[in-house]
Design a protein around this motif. Structure first.
Motif, PDB file in Angstrom:
ATOM      1  N   LEU A  93     -49.511  77.498   6.665  1.00 39.11           N
ATOM      2  CA  LEU A  93     -50.003  78.866   6.787  1.00 39.11           C
ATOM      3  C   LEU A  93     -49.025  79.884   6.210  1.00 39.11           C
ATOM      4  N   SER A  94     -48.257  79.471   5.215  1.00 41.42           N
ATOM      5  CA  SER A  94     -47.216  80.353   4.666  1.00 41.42           C
ATOM      6  C   SER A  94     -47.804  81.631   4.082  1.00 41.42           C
ATOM      7  N   GLY A  95     -49.034  81.565   3.589  1.00 37.86           N
ATOM      8  CA  GLY A  95     -49.645  82.744   2.992  1.00 37.86           C
ATOM      9  C   GLY A  95     -50.013  83.821   3.990  1.00 37.86           C
ATOM     10  N   TYR A  96     -49.899  83.508   5.273  1.00 33.11           N
ATOM     11  CA  TYR A  96     -50.269  84.467   6.322  1.00 33.11           C
ATOM     12  C   TYR A  96     -49.060  84.951   7.117  1.00 33.11           C
ATOM     13  N   GLU A 138     -58.174  90.392  10.792  1.00 30.63           N
ATOM     14  CA  GLU A 138     -57.328  89.353  10.190  1.00 30.63           C
ATOM     15  C   GLU A 138     -56.567  88.652  11.307  1.00 30.63           C
ATOM     16  N   TRP A 139     -57.278  87.805  12.024  1.00 25.46           N
ATOM     17  CA  TRP A 139     -56.693  87.180  13.206  1.00 25.46           C
ATOM     18  C   TRP A 139     -55.466  86.352  12.864  1.00 25.46           C
ATOM     19  N   LEU A 140     -55.564  85.583  11.812  1.00 22.48           N
ATOM     20  CA  LEU A 140     -54.471  84.663  11.484  1.00 22.48           C
ATOM     21  C   LEU A 140     -53.197  85.434  11.133  1.00 22.48           C
ATOM     22  N   ARG A 141     -53.319  86.380  10.253  1.00 16.82           N
ATOM     23  CA  ARG A 141     -52.145  87.151   9.822  1.00 16.82           C
ATOM     24  C   ARG A 141     -51.555  87.952  10.989  1.00 16.82           C
ATOM     25  N   ASP A 142     -52.418  88.598  11.757  1.00 15.77           N
ATOM     26  CA  ASP A 142     -51.920  89.455  12.832  1.00 15.77           C
ATOM     27  C   ASP A 142     -51.363  88.635  13.992  1.00 15.77           C
ATOM     28  N   ALA A 168     -57.398  76.611  11.634  1.00 16.02           N
ATOM     29  CA  ALA A 168     -57.020  77.054  10.291  1.00 16.02           C
ATOM     30  C   ALA A 168     -56.251  75.960   9.552  1.00 16.02           C
ATOM     31  N   LYS A 172     -57.150  74.072   6.061  1.00 13.80           N
ATOM     32  CA  LYS A 172     -56.234  74.048   4.924  1.00 13.80           C
ATOM     33  C   LYS A 172     -56.030  72.638   4.385  1.00 13.80           C
ATOM     34  N   ASP A 202     -61.911  86.360   9.417  1.00 17.55           N
ATOM     35  CA  ASP A 202     -61.201  85.895   8.229  1.00 17.55           C
ATOM     36  C   ASP A 202     -61.620  84.496   7.784  1.00 17.55           C
TER      37      ASP A 202
END
Length: 492
Positions: A93-96, A138-142, A168, A172, A202
């Protein structure tokens, strides 16, 4: 439907009288509203009932039972070599992450150390924020931007967003949404064909909640555990993974917790899925039994387990016996189970002049209704209730008299959370069963059950006295967490 084999209880070493006593006591539990119960022994369904208006073919929201299905997907992915429980979450999940791309040194060092297993055991270290999904798109990012207060792997903190992260990660590594992956790897091989799952804004299945599945299909998954991952000769999930899921990985103030499921302290070796408001899958290897329950019960499912221990387990036998009169009595009694209908008269002398056919504006309320209208249905005793939402949507509910009137509605059922995009990913319209009665000349009671969900509404309309033309509308959202009752003034 009915793809699991059926058997008379006595043929599986269970007295029908004991099973009936169990069912009757379950229905008498205070604050409980049973929707369905299914009991399996030795792989056979020996007892089952759905209280009208709930039916075997309807799916049921299972809230946190969803978590166990997410863990099953993780285990299947592990078996395929797509990931390992020791892998770090940031690997997928590095992009988030809350840092410039590639700048992991700027990320909280505890977040970097968090593993897949930390999520499975609810020990992420993140400070849980149960309101995040109610305000964020944006659940994942937040969520990954929240403080990591504790070292991952040390402190148990039950948090549905941990399971969302697992969903998630599965998406992926497999290139498929969690539900699509499970359809191919688990559901279709088991004959589970009608299932859906909510999605986040998201684009991920919610993972920790939001699964809708039939009671029999829920019971099948319990039998899969007893079969050590095999189904009709095919190994769908590694037996070792199922053992890890059921094993106590962390002690909590409730029961021991495994990989997204609970141990049953009162029955060594037993484990369970728990969903808030009353969905349970109880798995008893020693007794070779599975019990699936859907209901509304706000005080937890421990009372069902006590009833099993007291009423059923002492009567179990390893030897089959011949079914007799008790077996016939059990089947006859189960056909009579129905949820209580509103009690009262079909009409009131005040209804035509004061209530029916008029558009009544209502005060501001949590459901977002601006006005309500009630009209009699011409075909039979019945009422059609219409609420105009502030966004212009018309919510139509129908109510029968002395019977549950089944219909379809676009209205989202009362929900225990206010997540943005809630119900996204679910098939609509929803099925609703409604019934009404005038409990007094000035009081109309309308009860609606979303029969392919969990919850319902009880609406009570009380007419004002002769000195006022107003109405009072009481909305009981039975059942959200906690129960929410709203009393509104209604203008005529």
């Amino acid at each position: 439907m009915n793809s699991l084999p059926r058997s008379a209880p006595e043929l599986q070493g269970v007295p029908s009288a004991a099973l009936l006593a169990l069912f009757e006591e379950m229905r008498r539990l205070p604050s409980a509203e049973i929707h369905s119960v299914m009991v399996l022994r030795h792989g056979h369904v020996i007892g089952e009932f759905w209280q009208e208006p709930f039916r075997p073919e309807y799916k049921h929201t299972v809230y946190s039972c969803s978590k166990t299905f997410t863990a099953l997907a993780v285990g299947i992915a592990v078996g395929k070599g797509l990931l390992d429980v020791s892998d770090r979450v940031v690997q997928y999940l590095s992009g988030y992450l809350p840092a410039p791309v590639g700048a992991l040194s700027e990320v909280n060092s505890r977040l970097v150390r968090m593993t897949v297993e930390d999520l499975l055991t609810m020990r992420s270290g993140i400070v849980s924020d149960w309101e995040l999904r109610n305000r964020s798109c944006e659940w994942l990012r937040d969520y990954l931007a929240l403080p990591v207060k504790n070292r991952p792997g040390e402190v148990f903190d039950y948090d549905s967003m941990c399971t969302f992260l697992l969903s998630a990660i599965v998406q992926k590594v497999t290139g498929q949404r969690l539900l699509d992956f499970l359809r191919v790897e688990l559901f279709r091989p088991m004959g589970i064909v009608d299932v859906d799952w909510e999605q986040s804004p998201d684009g991920f299945n919610t993972g920790g909640w939001g699964l809708r599945i039939r009671t029999e299909d829920l019971a099948k998954v319990g039998q899969l555990f007893l079969n050590k991952g095999q189904w009709e000769g095919r190994q769908l999930v590694d037996a070792a993974w199922l053992e890890e899921m059921a094993a106590p990985h962390v002690e909590t103030k409730y029961d021991a917790y495994g990989y997204q499921m609970w141990a049953c302290a009162e029955s060594p070796g037993a484990c369970r899925m728990d969903g808030v408001l009353g969905q349970y899958l109880l798995i008893y290897p020693r007794e070779d039994m599975v019990v699936a329950i859907t209901e509304i019960l706000v005080s937890g499912g421990w009372r069902h387990r006590v009833l099993l221990q007291e009423l059923l387990f002492p009567e179990l036998s390893d030897r089959p016996s011949v079914p007799g009169e008790d077996c016939r009595r059990l089947q006859e009694r189960l056909r009579d189970f129905i949820l209580p209908l509103p009690q009262g008269r079909a009409s009131s002398p005040l209804s035509l002049s004061r209530l029916y056919g008029w558009n009544h504006p209502v005060e501001e309320n949590p459901l977002g209704w601006e006005s309500i209208t009630l009209v009699p249905m011409s075909c039979r005793p019945g009422l059609r209730f219409t609420a105009r939402h502030h966004d212009g949507t018309l919510i139509v509910l129908e109510f029968g008299y002395e019977n549950w009137l089944l219909h379809e509605s676009i209205a989202c059922p009362p929900y225990s959370i206010s997540a943005l995009g809630r119900c996204d990913g679910l098939k609509r319209p929803f099925r609703v069963a409604g019934a009404y009665a005038w409990s007094a000349p000035d009081t109309l009671v309308l009860q609606a059950h979303w029969v392919d969900w969990v919850s319902g509404l009880r609406l009570t309309i009380k007419l004002g006295g002769e000195e006022t033309s107003g109405l009072q509308l009481t909305i009981e959202e039975n059942y959200t967490t906690p129960h929410r009752t709203t009393v509104l003034g209604v203008r005529v």
